[in-house]
Design an enzyme around this catalytic site. Structure first.
Site, short mmCIF file in Angstrom:
data_model
loop_
_atom_site.label_atom_id
_atom_site.label_comp_id
_atom_site.label_asym_id
_atom_site.label_seq_id
_atom_site.Cartn_x
_atom_site.Cartn_y
_atom_site.Cartn_z
N HIS A 268 9.70 34.42 68.29
CA HIS A 268 8.24 33.99 67.87
C HIS A 268 8.41 32.43 68.01
CE1 HIS A 268 4.27 33.65 66.37
NE2 HIS A 268 4.38 34.35 65.32
N HIS A 307 5.76 37.05 77.59
CA HIS A 307 4.66 36.96 76.14
C HIS A 307 4.13 38.35 76.28
CE1 HIS A 307 1.43 35.52 73.88
NE2 HIS A 307 2.45 34.65 73.49
N ASP A 363 6.80 27.89 74.36
CA ASP A 363 8.02 27.26 73.79
C ASP A 363 8.76 26.71 75.05
OD1 ASP A 363 7.36 27.66 71.12
OD2 ASP A 363 7.73 29.86 71.47
N1 CMC Z 1 13.94 37.33 79.67
C1 CMC Z 1 14.21 38.29 80.48
N2 CMC Z 1 13.68 39.43 80.50
C2 CMC Z 1 12.68 39.64 79.53
C3 CMC Z 1 12.14 38.52 78.85
C4 CMC Z 1 12.79 37.41 78.92
N3 CMC Z 1 12.40 36.21 78.19
N4 CMC Z 1 11.09 39.08 78.09
C5 CMC Z 1 10.87 40.17 78.51
N5 CMC Z 1 11.86 40.55 79.33
C6 CMC Z 1 11.74 42.00 79.91
C7 CMC Z 1 12.52 43.02 78.85
O1 CMC Z 1 13.67 43.06 78.86
C8 CMC Z 1 11.51 44.10 79.35
O2 CMC Z 1 12.09 44.65 80.68
P1 CMC Z 1 12.48 46.13 80.86
O3 CMC Z 1 11.04 46.60 81.06
O4 CMC Z 1 13.38 46.25 82.15
O5 CMC Z 1 13.04 46.57 79.68
C9 CMC Z 1 10.31 43.65 80.03
O6 CMC Z 1 10.51 42.34 80.26
C10 CMC Z 1 9.11 43.54 78.87
O7 CMC Z 1 9.57 43.06 77.85
P2 CMC Z 1 9.23 43.38 76.29
O8 CMC Z 1 10.34 42.83 75.48
O9 CMC Z 1 8.75 44.68 76.39
O10 CMC Z 1 7.93 42.50 75.82
P3 CMC Z 1 7.50 42.12 74.77
O11 CMC Z 1 5.95 42.13 74.89
O12 CMC Z 1 7.78 43.17 73.68
O13 CMC Z 1 7.99 40.92 74.23
C11 CMC Z 1 8.54 38.72 73.96
C12 CMC Z 1 7.37 39.63 74.43
C13 CMC Z 1 7.66 37.32 74.08
C14 CMC Z 1 9.18 38.98 72.51
C15 CMC Z 1 9.64 38.58 74.93
O14 CMC Z 1 9.16 38.29 76.19
C16 CMC Z 1 11.04 37.82 74.63
O15 CMC Z 1 11.74 38.16 73.63
N6 CMC Z 1 10.86 36.32 75.02
C17 CMC Z 1 11.81 35.37 74.92
C18 CMC Z 1 11.44 34.90 73.59
C19 CMC Z 1 10.45 33.68 73.41
O16 CMC Z 1 10.16 32.92 74.48
N7 CMC Z 1 9.47 34.10 72.37
C20 CMC Z 1 8.15 32.93 72.50
C21 CMC Z 1 7.11 33.81 72.75
S1 CMC Z 1 5.64 32.94 72.83
C22 CMC Z 1 5.43 32.03 71.55
C23 CMC Z 1 5.19 32.69 70.11
O17 CMC Z 1 4.90 33.96 70.24
O18 CMC Z 1 5.91 32.02 69.11
#
Ligand code: CMC
Length: 430
Positions: A268, A307, A363
């Site tokens: 987050h 996201h 971010d």
């Molecule tokens: N790098 C590489 N792969 C990714 C990333 C990433 N940053 N984000 C998602 N994926 C992949 C994930 O592994 C999954 O792949 P597969 O379908 O093969 O298993 C697919 O994309 C879908 O991802 P998810 O984890 O199911 O998506 P989510 O909606 O649960 O998670 C998230 C969203 C923001 C937690 C995630 O994208 C992430 O961990 N990003 C990196 C951390 C980050 O930048 N967070 C800040 C978010 S914005 C500001 C805030 O909310 O505070």
């Protein structure tokens, strides 16, 4: 036949049900009537991590994740970032309309007169070790305010609530600045009421022995814009915590501390700090392809990318990129920018990221600006928490005034043992 409805046939019983569609949703409680018999509890929905569940109705922030749209109270985020100050936007988020000139003067006056923290709270900070993480200090000190203002428990009194809102918005920059000064061992600087919100924050962070602190106007404006961009983001993880804790009628200081705790997580608000670590680890532009290949092989995530809601470029990231240019004209370029741009360029052309609709989020670039402004990565999430306090409070107020809201209490699917006989310790084996 009701047109705006679902017609459901339960194959177990052949019974059919008409479930109304309400604002493009079905009410989970409408499913409860679907039973196999009198003893049956009725159907529930199962949605771990709230992937497809609206937990509330809200008139505050609108996001269209596919189109990359973000609006506060109907106003596009880019217009607000260009034309407003942070406190103007705070008023809009909390009260639903942009303030008139006199409303804005009163509002600023109210916030400005609540920036000081009690001396005992200041001393409370002394208890932290010199190397305590600023976010840990911030969360604990915001929670400690609850002990200073016991009347804040009276959450159903609108006047009391407003008073705490002034206090929280006024005091979070002071607490944030004090956590920073504490980590450096510097004396705390009292707020200066002559200065704007961001300028005063800079004053409390960086004033040394000069009689009056003068913030660089370009940098102060950039910080104010960053505050606007971070002020609210509808039902994200920390806001959900704010509403959940608030639904138990805890006071707003404790709710805010709980929300800030959620924000501190690396998935987050903690992501901005992680982005800088990642860029430092990559080290140089030529090492970007290898880093991305490693991520694609399943080793970690590209921080600042992806996201839950945006499946397009995060509109805040675009504005931050623009603000970064303004800041760099004053501070000189942050060498990490080159690596970040290369990372973005390669990722946006790569099938892995395209297929999963992974774009830079807020971010990705914010940390690079924060660093150029002179902040250490440990402070980044605190910088996020200051403006988000406004969003949390707006959402908390809305929740308390919503007659449909009750204590947040999800159901579960129990997967444990059936009832079994107690086993005395001597019969449990070795
Ligand atoms: N790098 C590489 N792969 C990714 C990333 C990433 N940053 N984000 C998602 N994926 C992949 C994930 O592994 C999954 O792949 P597969 O379908 O093969 O298993 C697919 O994309 C879908 O991802 P998810 O984890 O199911 O998506 P989510 O909606 O649960 O998670 C998230 C969203 C923001 C937690 C995630 O994208 C992430 O961990 N990003 C990196 C951390 C980050 O930048 N967070 C800040 C978010 S914005 C500001 C805030 O909310 O505070």
């Amino acid at each position: 036949m009701e047109k705006n409805a679902l017609n459901i046939v339960d194959e177990r019983t052949q019974a059919s049900y008409v479930i109304p569609i309400y604002k493009r949703t079905v009410r989970a409680m409408d499913l409860r009537q679907i039973k196999t018999g009198a003893e049956d509890f009725g159907l529930m929905t199962y949605d771990p991590a709230f992937l497809n569940t609206a937990s509330c109705q809200s008139a505050i922030t609108y996001i269209d994740g596919d189109k990359g749209i973000l609006r506060y109270r109907g106003y596009p985020i880019d217009q607000l970032a260009e034309k407003c100050t942070f406190l103007e936007v705070a008023y809009l988020l909390l009260f639903g309309e942009l303030p008139t000139e006199s409303q804005l003067i009163d509002w600023i006056d109210n916030i400005t007169h609540h920036t000081m923290i009690h001396e005992t709270t200041k001393r409370f900070l002394e208890g932290f070790r010199y190397n305590a993480h600023p976010m840990g200090m911030f969360i604990s000190t915001v929670a400690a305010l609850s002990t200073v203002y016991p009347e804040s428990r009276n959450v159903h009194d609108a006047e009391v609530r407003l008073h705490q809102i002034h206090r929280l918005i006024g005091k979070v920059p002071t607490i944030a600045a004090y956590t920073y000064r504490h980590s450096l061992g510097f004396p705390y600087v009292y707020p200066d009421n002559d200065l704007g919100y961001a300028e005063n924050f800079m004053n409390m962070l960086w004033k040394m022995v000069e009689p009056k602190y003068h913030a660089n106007p370009v940098l102060a404006r950039a910080l104010d814009i960053l505050f606007i961009l971070h002020a609210d983001h509808e039902q994200n993880c920390s806001t959900n915590v704010m509403r959940a804790v608030g639904s138990a009628q805890a006071d707003p200081f404790l709710c805010t501390a709980a929300a800030a705790a959620a924000l501190s997580g690396p998935l987050h608000g903690g992501a901005n700090e992680e982005v800088l670590r990642m860029l430092a680890e990559i080290g140089s532009k030529d090492r970007v392809p290898a880093y991305i290949a490693n991520i694609k092989a399943g080793h970690g995530k590209l921080m600042g990318f992806g996201h839950r809601v945006y499946k397009n470029y995060d509109p805040r990231a675009k504005i931050i990129k623009w603000a970064a240019d303004q800041v760099f004209q004053t501070t000189g370029k942050n060498p990490k920018l080159e690596i970040a741009l290369e990372l973005e360029r390669i990722a946006l052309e790569d099938d892995y990221f395209i297929k999963r609709k992974l774009y830079p989020n807020v971010d990705f670039y914010s940390g690079i600006i924060y660093q150029a402004l002179g902040f250490k990565p440990e402070m980044f999430t605190v910088l996020f928490a200051i403006p988000r306090t406004v969003g949390w409070l707006a959402q908390w107020q809305e929740m308390l005034e919503d007659p449909e809201q009750k204590i947040a209490r999800p159901r579960q699917i129990y997967t444990g043992h059936d009832a079994r006989e107690f086993v005395p310790i001597e019969k449990r084996g070795v």
